[in-house]
Scaffold this motif. Structure first.
Motif, PDB file in Angstrom:
ATOM      1  N   ILE A 197      12.119   0.574   6.773  1.00  0.00           N
ATOM      2  CA  ILE A 197      11.438   0.691   5.478  1.00  0.00           C
ATOM      3  C   ILE A 197      12.447   1.166   4.432  1.00  0.00           C
ATOM      4  N   THR A 198      12.467   0.456   3.298  1.00  0.00           N
ATOM      5  CA  THR A 198      13.433   0.761   2.243  1.00  0.00           C
ATOM      6  C   THR A 198      12.722   1.157   0.942  1.00  0.00           C
ATOM      7  N   ALA A 199      13.497   1.765   0.054  1.00  0.00           N
ATOM      8  CA  ALA A 199      12.924   2.179  -1.232  1.00  0.00           C
ATOM      9  C   ALA A 199      12.756   0.981  -2.168  1.00  0.00           C
ATOM     10  N   GLU A 200      13.665   0.026  -2.039  1.00  0.00           N
ATOM     11  CA  GLU A 200      13.596  -1.159  -2.901  1.00  0.00           C
ATOM     12  C   GLU A 200      12.388  -2.000  -2.507  1.00  0.00           C
ATOM     13  N   LYS A 201      11.515  -2.253  -3.501  1.00  0.00           N
ATOM     14  CA  LYS A 201      10.207  -2.834  -3.160  1.00  0.00           C
ATOM     15  C   LYS A 201      10.225  -4.334  -2.936  1.00  0.00           C
ATOM     16  N   LYS A 202      10.973  -4.762  -1.936  1.00  0.00           N
ATOM     17  CA  LYS A 202      10.930  -6.173  -1.542  1.00  0.00           C
ATOM     18  C   LYS A 202      11.178  -6.256  -0.052  1.00  0.00           C
ATOM     19  N   CYS A 203      10.855  -7.405   0.509  1.00  0.00           N
ATOM     20  CA  CYS A 203      11.055  -7.594   1.948  1.00  0.00           C
ATOM     21  C   CYS A 203      12.184  -8.593   2.155  1.00  0.00           C
ATOM     22  N   THR A 204      13.241  -8.135   2.807  1.00  0.00           N
ATOM     23  CA  THR A 204      14.406  -8.982   3.068  1.00  0.00           C
ATOM     24  C   THR A 204      14.515  -9.236   4.564  1.00  0.00           C
ATOM     25  N   VAL A 205      14.738 -10.501   4.909  1.00  0.00           N
ATOM     26  CA  VAL A 205      14.971 -10.830   6.316  1.00  0.00           C
ATOM     27  C   VAL A 205      16.421 -11.254   6.456  1.00  0.00           C
ATOM     28  N   ARG A 206      17.172 -10.559   7.309  1.00  0.00           N
ATOM     29  CA  ARG A 206      18.604 -10.844   7.452  1.00  0.00           C
ATOM     30  C   ARG A 206      18.934 -11.474   8.790  1.00  0.00           C
TER      31      ARG A 206
ATOM     32  N   CYS B 214       0.830  -1.219   0.000  1.00  0.00           N
ATOM     33  CA  CYS B 214       0.000   0.000   0.000  1.00  0.00           C
ATOM     34  C   CYS B 214       0.858   1.259   0.000  1.00  0.00           C
ATOM     35  N   SER B 215       2.053   1.188   0.564  1.00  0.00           N
ATOM     36  CA  SER B 215       2.904   2.371   0.666  1.00  0.00           C
ATOM     37  C   SER B 215       3.949   2.435  -0.448  1.00  0.00           C
ATOM     38  N   ASN B 216       3.971   1.359  -1.287  1.00  0.00           N
ATOM     39  CA  ASN B 216       4.922   1.351  -2.388  1.00  0.00           C
ATOM     40  C   ASN B 216       6.372   1.378  -1.938  1.00  0.00           C
ATOM     41  N   VAL B 217       6.676   0.610  -0.912  1.00  0.00           N
ATOM     42  CA  VAL B 217       8.025   0.583  -0.357  1.00  0.00           C
ATOM     43  C   VAL B 217       8.430  -0.860  -0.080  1.00  0.00           C
ATOM     44  N   GLY B 218       9.617  -1.060   0.450  1.00  0.00           N
ATOM     45  CA  GLY B 218      10.081  -2.378   0.850  1.00  0.00           C
ATOM     46  C   GLY B 218      10.537  -2.344   2.302  1.00  0.00           C
ATOM     47  N   ALA B 219      11.140  -3.468   2.754  1.00  0.00           N
ATOM     48  CA  ALA B 219      11.585  -3.518   4.147  1.00  0.00           C
ATOM     49  C   ALA B 219      12.786  -4.424   4.311  1.00  0.00           C
ATOM     50  N   GLU B 220      13.592  -4.092   5.296  1.00  0.00           N
ATOM     51  CA  GLU B 220      14.658  -4.986   5.750  1.00  0.00           C
ATOM     52  C   GLU B 220      14.385  -5.313   7.197  1.00  0.00           C
ATOM     53  N   ILE B 221      14.264  -6.611   7.459  1.00  0.00           N
ATOM     54  CA  ILE B 221      13.974  -7.067   8.821  1.00  0.00           C
ATOM     55  C   ILE B 221      15.213  -7.784   9.348  1.00  0.00           C
ATOM     56  N   THR B 222      15.557  -7.510  10.602  1.00  0.00           N
ATOM     57  CA  THR B 222      16.658  -8.235  11.224  1.00  0.00           C
ATOM     58  C   THR B 222      16.074  -9.359  12.064  1.00  0.00           C
ATOM     59  N   PHE B 223      16.297 -10.586  11.583  1.00  0.00           N
ATOM     60  CA  PHE B 223      15.657 -11.763  12.175  1.00  0.00           C
ATOM     61  C   PHE B 223      15.894 -11.848  13.681  1.00  0.00           C
ATOM     62  N   ASP B 224      17.143 -11.581  14.084  1.00  0.00           N
ATOM     63  CA  ASP B 224      17.497 -11.781  15.495  1.00  0.00           C
ATOM     64  C   ASP B 224      16.843 -10.789  16.439  1.00  0.00           C
ATOM     65  N   THR B 225      16.295  -9.716  15.895  1.00  0.00           N
ATOM     66  CA  THR B 225      15.635  -8.748  16.780  1.00  0.00           C
ATOM     67  C   THR B 225      14.174  -9.113  17.029  1.00  0.00           C
ATOM     68  N   LEU B 226      13.637 -10.063  16.267  1.00  0.00           N
ATOM     69  CA  LEU B 226      12.207 -10.358  16.393  1.00  0.00           C
ATOM     70  C   LEU B 226      11.885 -10.858  17.806  1.00  0.00           C
ATOM     71  N   PRO B 227      10.896 -10.271  18.443  1.00  0.00           N
ATOM     72  CA  PRO B 227      10.584 -10.618  19.838  1.00  0.00           C
ATOM     73  C   PRO B 227       9.830 -11.937  19.937  1.00  0.00           C
ATOM     74  N   ILE B 228      10.397 -12.873  20.678  1.00  0.00           N
ATOM     75  CA  ILE B 228       9.749 -14.189  20.801  1.00  0.00           C
ATOM     76  C   ILE B 228       9.738 -14.635  22.254  1.00  0.00           C
ATOM     77  N   SER B 229       8.878 -15.592  22.518  1.00  0.00           N
ATOM     78  CA  SER B 229       8.776 -16.156  23.865  1.00  0.00           C
ATOM     79  C   SER B 229       9.855 -17.212  24.045  1.00  0.00           C
ATOM     80  N   TYR B 230      10.061 -17.587  25.302  1.00  0.00           N
ATOM     81  CA  TYR B 230      10.983 -18.665  25.617  1.00  0.00           C
ATOM     82  C   TYR B 230      10.533 -19.957  24.921  1.00  0.00           C
ATOM     83  N   ALA B 231       9.222 -20.173  24.901  1.00  0.00           N
ATOM     84  CA  ALA B 231       8.684 -21.395  24.290  1.00  0.00           C
ATOM     85  C   ALA B 231       9.073 -21.482  22.819  1.00  0.00           C
ATOM     86  N   LEU B 232       8.942 -20.375  22.106  1.00  0.00           N
ATOM     87  CA  LEU B 232       9.245 -20.386  20.665  1.00  0.00           C
ATOM     88  C   LEU B 232      10.748 -20.471  20.408  1.00  0.00           C
ATOM     89  N   GLN B 233      11.525 -19.882  21.310  1.00  0.00           N
ATOM     90  CA  GLN B 233      12.988 -19.910  21.206  1.00  0.00           C
ATOM     91  C   GLN B 233      13.501 -21.342  20.978  1.00  0.00           C
TER      92      GLN B 233
END
Ligand code: ADP
Ligand code: MG
Length: 318
Positions: free
Chosen positions: A291-300, A222-241
């Protein structure tokens, strides 16, 4: 057997001082305050698709309203009124008692008034329409993310999906881990206060109902943008860990549905504002990417390598 009107009167009619007219006429009447827009959203829970037919009716009452409040939160709207369209296979008074108790417990917490609805016989189906107010122009739309925005999420992700995986026999969680995850699945906490606090702070927001990547994907599209996500920052529970090395764990985290946390984008200049909101609300808010200009979502990964994400969100029609 109780008539439809008896049922409505007994289980779904409560005082509605915040409406001009509540249950009982052909339509309810509400007044929108000056300077406000009416935010309206509908969300339906279908037996067999969204919940097991024998699900606890108290939790169903909670969740039917919670998923709607979550949509108000994602728009930064203050929810006020709801209508309830119910399709029931039969009249089970004990079921209705518990369902309405769950519904009104959450409604009372958020000062929501049930002002109308419809009741009919048919396959079990719970559909709520929620209405709220948001100042002109203050709604957090999916289309307003800007390049350079930080991407944030509330709470922890993937617990609801992990509970479901346990119930379906794909994993065997320890009892206390399952209890924690089941709470996320059955009694999601709509982030209404967070949505309101993000007015004027965030650029865009969405609630995570279909999984992080799918829902963030809506903002990106909807915003015509992309994203870079840093996998290790994603907040998770102990159970999911414990499951993060497995595809199932990663799937729960990136594509698991039913979390009802908010994903929102905020200009870097407002970082400290978000930190203050987190402290005020006592709610975990985590910065997960940009949020990045390149219109794709990358998880690093932490080492910078790109994580392959075949997992997309849950699609009802797939
Ligand atoms: P109509 O015939 O005009 O559709 P109904 O007989 O369906 O009216 O409903 C009578 C009143 O009860 C209406 O005000 C309606 O909004 C309300 N109502 C019906 N079902 C529900 C429900 N499940 N929860 C709350 N209000 C309801
Ligand atoms: Mg009707």
């Amino acid at each position: 057997m109780a008539s439809e009107f008896d049922l409505i009167h007994r289980f779904f009619t409560r005082p509605t001082p915040g409406a001009v007219l509540g249950v009982g006429d052909d339509a309810a009447l509400v007044k929108v305050n000056k300077g406000m827009e009416l935010a309206v959203s509908t969300d339906m829970l279908v037996s067999g698709t969204h919940f097991f037919p024998d699900a606890d009716p108290f939790f169903l009452g909670h969740k039917a309203l919670a998923v709607n409040l979550s949509d108000m939160a994602a728009m930064a709207a203050q929810p006020h009124w709801a209508t309830l369209a119910l399709s029931l296979p039969g009249v089970d008074e004990s079921w209705l008692e518990k369902f309405s108790a769950g519904l009104f417990a959450l409604a009372d917490e958020h000062h929501i008034e049930l002002i109308g609805g419809d009741t009919t016989r048919g396959p079990l189906n719970l559909c709520i329409t929620i209405m709220g107010e948001v100042p002109h122009g203050a709604a957090l739309r999916r289309s307003s993310a800007q390049v350079g925005d930080d991407i944030w999420v509330s709470g922890v992700l993937g617990n609801a999906a992990l509970a479901l995986a346990h119930m379906q026999g794909h994993v065997q969680l320890a009892e206390k881990d399952f209890a924690a995850c089941a709470l996320a699945l059955h009694q999601p906490l709509p982030r209404v206060a967070l949505g309101l606090a993000l007015r004027g702070v965030a650029h865009s927001a969405i609630d995570i109902s279909d999984g992080l990547l799918a829902d963030l994907g809506h903002i990106l599209e909807c915003s015509n943008v992309g994203a870079e996500i840093t996998f290790d920052t994603l907040p998770i529970s102990y159970a999911l860990q414990l499951y993060l090395e497995q595809p199932l764990g990663r799937h729960c985290l990136l594509a698991g549905g039913d979390d009802y946390e908010l994903c929102f984008t905020v200009p870097v200049a407002h970082r400290s504002e978000v930190e203050k909101i987190a402290a005020n609300l006592g709610l975990l808010l985590t910065r997960i990417g940009t949020i990045t200009a390149e219109k794709k979502c990358t998880v690093r990964a932490a080492d910078g390598s790109i994580i392959n994400i075949e997992e997309s969100g849950y699609d009802h029609f797939r």
